[in-house]
Design a protein around this motif. Structure first.
Motif, PDB file in Angstrom:
ATOM      1  N   SER A 146      33.201  34.293  42.037  1.00 40.15           N
ATOM      2  CA  SER A 146      34.317  34.182  42.979  1.00 40.15           C
ATOM      3  C   SER A 146      35.496  35.030  42.526  1.00 40.15           C
ATOM      4  O   SER A 146      36.163  35.687  43.338  1.00 40.15           O
ATOM      5  N   LEU A 147      35.747  35.020  41.233  1.00 40.30           N
ATOM      6  CA  LEU A 147      36.881  35.768  40.693  1.00 40.30           C
ATOM      7  C   LEU A 147      36.732  37.263  40.970  1.00 40.30           C
ATOM      8  O   LEU A 147      37.695  37.938  41.346  1.00 40.30           O
ATOM      9  N   PHE A 148      35.506  37.774  40.820  1.00 37.96           N
ATOM     10  CA  PHE A 148      35.260  39.188  41.115  1.00 37.96           C
ATOM     11  C   PHE A 148      35.380  39.465  42.613  1.00 37.96           C
ATOM     12  O   PHE A 148      35.960  40.477  43.022  1.00 37.96           O
ATOM     13  N   ALA A 149      34.845  38.560  43.429  1.00 37.25           N
ATOM     14  CA  ALA A 149      34.902  38.759  44.887  1.00 37.25           C
ATOM     15  C   ALA A 149      36.341  38.738  45.390  1.00 37.25           C
ATOM     16  O   ALA A 149      36.703  39.475  46.315  1.00 37.25           O
ATOM     17  N   GLN A 150      37.171  37.912  44.761  1.00 38.53           N
ATOM     18  CA  GLN A 150      38.565  37.812  45.183  1.00 38.53           C
ATOM     19  C   GLN A 150      39.339  39.099  44.947  1.00 38.53           C
ATOM     20  O   GLN A 150      40.399  39.317  45.554  1.00 38.53           O
ATOM     21  N   GLN A 151      38.828  39.947  44.049  1.00 37.70           N
ATOM     22  CA  GLN A 151      39.497  41.228  43.805  1.00 37.70           C
ATOM     23  C   GLN A 151      39.435  42.108  45.057  1.00 37.70           C
ATOM     24  O   GLN A 151      40.283  42.982  45.252  1.00 37.70           O
ATOM     25  N   ILE A 152      38.410  41.858  45.894  1.00 42.70           N
ATOM     26  CA  ILE A 152      38.293  42.586  47.167  1.00 42.70           C
ATOM     27  C   ILE A 152      39.152  41.886  48.213  1.00 42.70           C
ATOM     28  O   ILE A 152      40.070  42.459  48.784  1.00 42.70           O
ATOM     29  N   LEU A 154      39.811  37.402  49.816  1.00 44.41           N
ATOM     30  CA  LEU A 154      39.335  36.028  49.845  1.00 44.41           C
ATOM     31  C   LEU A 154      38.130  35.906  50.782  1.00 44.41           C
ATOM     32  O   LEU A 154      37.201  35.147  50.528  1.00 44.41           O
ATOM     33  N   GLY A 155      38.155  36.665  51.880  1.00 44.53           N
ATOM     34  CA  GLY A 155      37.037  36.638  52.814  1.00 44.53           C
ATOM     35  C   GLY A 155      35.759  37.156  52.194  1.00 44.53           C
ATOM     36  O   GLY A 155      34.657  36.716  52.540  1.00 44.53           O
ATOM     37  N   ALA A 156      35.886  38.096  51.252  1.00 42.80           N
ATOM     38  CA  ALA A 156      34.703  38.647  50.587  1.00 42.80           C
ATOM     39  C   ALA A 156      33.947  37.571  49.826  1.00 42.80           C
ATOM     40  O   ALA A 156      32.720  37.650  49.675  1.00 42.80           O
ATOM     41  N   ALA A 157      34.660  36.549  49.346  1.00 39.51           N
ATOM     42  CA  ALA A 157      34.001  35.456  48.633  1.00 39.51           C
ATOM     43  C   ALA A 157      33.015  34.736  49.547  1.00 39.51           C
ATOM     44  O   ALA A 157      31.923  34.333  49.119  1.00 39.51           O
ATOM     45  N   PHE A 158      33.360  34.594  50.826  1.00 37.21           N
ATOM     46  CA  PHE A 158      32.445  33.959  51.783  1.00 37.21           C
ATOM     47  C   PHE A 158      31.225  34.832  52.036  1.00 37.21           C
ATOM     48  O   PHE A 158      30.106  34.328  52.175  1.00 37.21           O
ATOM     49  N   LEU A 159      31.432  36.143  52.097  1.00 40.60           N
ATOM     50  CA  LEU A 159      30.305  37.045  52.335  1.00 40.60           C
ATOM     51  C   LEU A 159      29.344  37.035  51.148  1.00 40.60           C
ATOM     52  O   LEU A 159      28.121  37.028  51.331  1.00 40.60           O
ATOM     53  N   VAL A 160      29.890  37.023  49.944  1.00 38.79           N
ATOM     54  CA  VAL A 160      29.043  36.948  48.753  1.00 38.79           C
ATOM     55  C   VAL A 160      28.307  35.610  48.718  1.00 38.79           C
ATOM     56  O   VAL A 160      27.114  35.555  48.394  1.00 38.79           O
ATOM     57  N   SER A 161      28.997  34.538  49.085  1.00 38.92           N
ATOM     58  CA  SER A 161      28.370  33.216  49.135  1.00 38.92           C
ATOM     59  C   SER A 161      27.195  33.194  50.109  1.00 38.92           C
ATOM     60  O   SER A 161      26.124  32.649  49.816  1.00 38.92           O
ATOM     61  N   GLY A 162      27.378  33.817  51.278  1.00 36.68           N
ATOM     62  CA  GLY A 162      26.299  33.884  52.260  1.00 36.68           C
ATOM     63  C   GLY A 162      25.117  34.686  51.760  1.00 36.68           C
ATOM     64  O   GLY A 162      23.955  34.309  51.982  1.00 36.68           O
ATOM     65  N   ALA A 163      25.389  35.782  51.052  1.00 37.17           N
ATOM     66  CA  ALA A 163      24.307  36.612  50.507  1.00 37.17           C
ATOM     67  C   ALA A 163      23.500  35.844  49.462  1.00 37.17           C
ATOM     68  O   ALA A 163      22.263  35.934  49.409  1.00 37.17           O
ATOM     69  N   ILE A 164      24.174  35.050  48.639  1.00 35.48           N
ATOM     70  CA  ILE A 164      23.479  34.273  47.616  1.00 35.48           C
ATOM     71  C   ILE A 164      22.662  33.152  48.254  1.00 35.48           C
ATOM     72  O   ILE A 164      21.530  32.872  47.831  1.00 35.48           O
ATOM     73  N   ARG A 241      43.658  32.936  39.162  1.00 33.65           N
ATOM     74  CA  ARG A 241      42.719  33.296  38.100  1.00 33.65           C
ATOM     75  C   ARG A 241      42.510  32.124  37.141  1.00 33.65           C
ATOM     76  O   ARG A 241      41.375  31.797  36.781  1.00 33.65           O
ATOM     77  N   ALA A 242      43.610  31.488  36.755  1.00 30.58           N
ATOM     78  CA  ALA A 242      43.519  30.332  35.859  1.00 30.58           C
ATOM     79  C   ALA A 242      42.810  29.174  36.552  1.00 30.58           C
ATOM     80  O   ALA A 242      42.032  28.437  35.930  1.00 30.58           O
ATOM     81  N   LEU A 243      43.054  29.010  37.864  1.00 27.53           N
ATOM     82  CA  LEU A 243      42.384  27.949  38.623  1.00 27.53           C
ATOM     83  C   LEU A 243      40.873  28.162  38.607  1.00 27.53           C
ATOM     84  O   LEU A 243      40.094  27.224  38.394  1.00 27.53           O
ATOM     85  N   THR A 244      40.458  29.392  38.823  1.00 29.99           N
ATOM     86  CA  THR A 244      39.032  29.711  38.816  1.00 29.99           C
ATOM     87  C   THR A 244      38.419  29.436  37.445  1.00 29.99           C
ATOM     88  O   THR A 244      37.301  28.936  37.334  1.00 29.99           O
ATOM     89  N   MET A 245      39.158  29.725  36.388  1.00 28.92           N
ATOM     90  CA  MET A 245      38.667  29.468  35.036  1.00 28.92           C
ATOM     91  C   MET A 245      38.528  27.974  34.763  1.00 28.92           C
ATOM     92  O   MET A 245      37.642  27.552  34.008  1.00 28.92           O
TER      93      MET A 245
END
Length: 394
Positions: A146-152, A154-164, A241-245
């Motif tokens: 999620s942390l990496f996807a958020q660099q793109i 917040l919506g990208a996190a959903f797309l990565v989640s769907g792909a997984i 970032r700290a929240l994700t950690m």
């Protein structure tokens, strides 16, 4: 544990990975669409409400038609819903996507039914412990992805989640065999989809008490889950970032307890005593968390909480499974997930109503409430323990 068990655990891990990628971003994603704290809590709730009605239907259908086809439908719904959410342009579309994900979100209950199908009663606690650990491992890697996807975005996190989730769908399609040996009798009434079981579940001997306990456990946990994020961000002045950690840490500790911890404790203590002690530590942790607004203190209490909280759900799932007939595992697990889902809908709304964005100190209140309510659940579990523990001692 046979090959099918490990494939199911793998699917559970990938499913958890897909889910936990979203947990650190859902609150902030809702705020990105201009939603206030209460409206954002409804993003959590609409998903859970949809699951409440869907999971008993999916559970009962899995008893009739098999586990595999219903798991496929559930995973496909997750894939589509996350693609919609990731490309949403309005809050309304985001709410629709969350509803779709919930209405098809019976994958956890079907996977639990598969675990019940392929394990013996003697191995079931260990099986659900490993299953929980696989889910917990998703909590380890999900926030990191999620942390990496958020660099793109917040919506990208959903797309990565769907792909997984799509990977889990492919594994289920091509590698998971059907595990249901004796299918339930097909109803002549096409509307007999299991919704009546939401009421009947409260009349099942032994299981009914566990359903009630799990309902309130879920409510208190989601009060915490929702309040934890704004408290961490606005009161402790931490960043995303700290929240994700923090979610990463929760996952690591959960895996440790659900693999090594469950096995060790189950050899020395019975399931009920493990559950009761875990609930005690959980209630104490909720109260202690927000007494002092200091990040180091908060992390220490969170470690204590995470270690013992990770034991609660595997113990509940095992006790429910052991107190259910083999041919009804899918139905009962569906009912259990449904009650847990409606509790997940109630918790965020309660927390959302208690907080005031203009006064960040109000973010403490849901944490205190979660501690008090968990203490009440603990007392209820102690008083009623003979009614759901009898099967364990037979």
């Amino acid at each position: 544990m046979n090959r099918t068990f490990w494939i199911t655990a793998l699917v559970a891990f990938i499913n958890a990975l897909s889910l936990t990628i979203l947990i650190p971003v859902l609150y902030l994603y809702g705020r990105q669409f201009g939603l206030n704290d209460f409206q954002t809590s409804l993003l959590f709730s609409i998903y859970a409400i949809a699951q409440f009605f869907a999971t008993p239907i999916i559970g009962k259908l899995s008893d009739r038609f098999g586990r595999k086809p219903l798991l496929i439908i559930s995973l496909a719904g997750t894939v589509i819903a996350n693609l919609i959410a990731g490309t949403a342009t309005t809050a309304s579309i985001l709410f629709i996507a969350r509803f779709l994900d919930g209405i098809t979100g019976g994958n956890a209950s079907v996977a639990q039914a598969i675990i019940s199908d392929v394990t013996t009663p003697a191995d079931r606690a260990k099986g659900f412990g490993i299953f929980g650990a696989a889910f917990g491992l998703g909590f380890v890697l999900g926030p990191a992805i999620s942390l990496f996807a958020q660099q793109i975005s917040l919506g990208a996190a959903f797309l990565v989640s769907g792909a997984i989730a799509f990977i889990a769908l492919l594994i289920t399609l091509f590698f998971l065999p059907e595990t249901l040996q004796h299918k339930a009798e097909r109803s002549h009434n096409i509307f007999d989809l299991g919704l009546e079981n939401l009421i009947k579940g409260l009349t099942i001997p032994r299981v009914s008490i566990l359903l009630i306990i799990n309902f309130f456990i879920g409510t208190t946990f989601t009060i915490f889950t929702y309040a934890f994020q704004p408290y961490f961000l606005h009161v402790l002045n931490q960043d995303n970032r700290a929240l994700t950690m923090m979610f990463f840490m929760f996952g690591v500790l959960g895996v440790i307890m659900q693999t090594w911890g469950v096995s060790v404790l189950n050899r020395k203590f019975n399931l009920v005593n493990i559950l009761l002690f875990a609930l005690f530590i959980r209630s104490l942790s909720f109260v202690l968390m927000s007494i002092w607004a200091n990040i180091t203190y908060f992390v220490i209490v969170s470690i204590l909480f995470s270690l013992f909280n990770s034991l609660v759900q595997p113990m509940i799932n095992t006790l429910i499974s052991l107190n259910s007939n083999s041919q009804d595992q899918g139905t009962v697990m569906g009912i259990n997930s449904s009650y847990l889902s409606i509790s997940n809908a109630i918790g965020p709304v309660i927390a959302g109503l208690m907080v005031n964005q203009a006064d960040p100190t109000t973010y403490r209140y849901p944490l205190y409430l979660a501690g008090v309510l968990t203490s009440i659940v603990l007392v209820f579990a102690i008083v009623t323990r003979r009614r759901y523990a009898a099967i364990v001692n037979e």
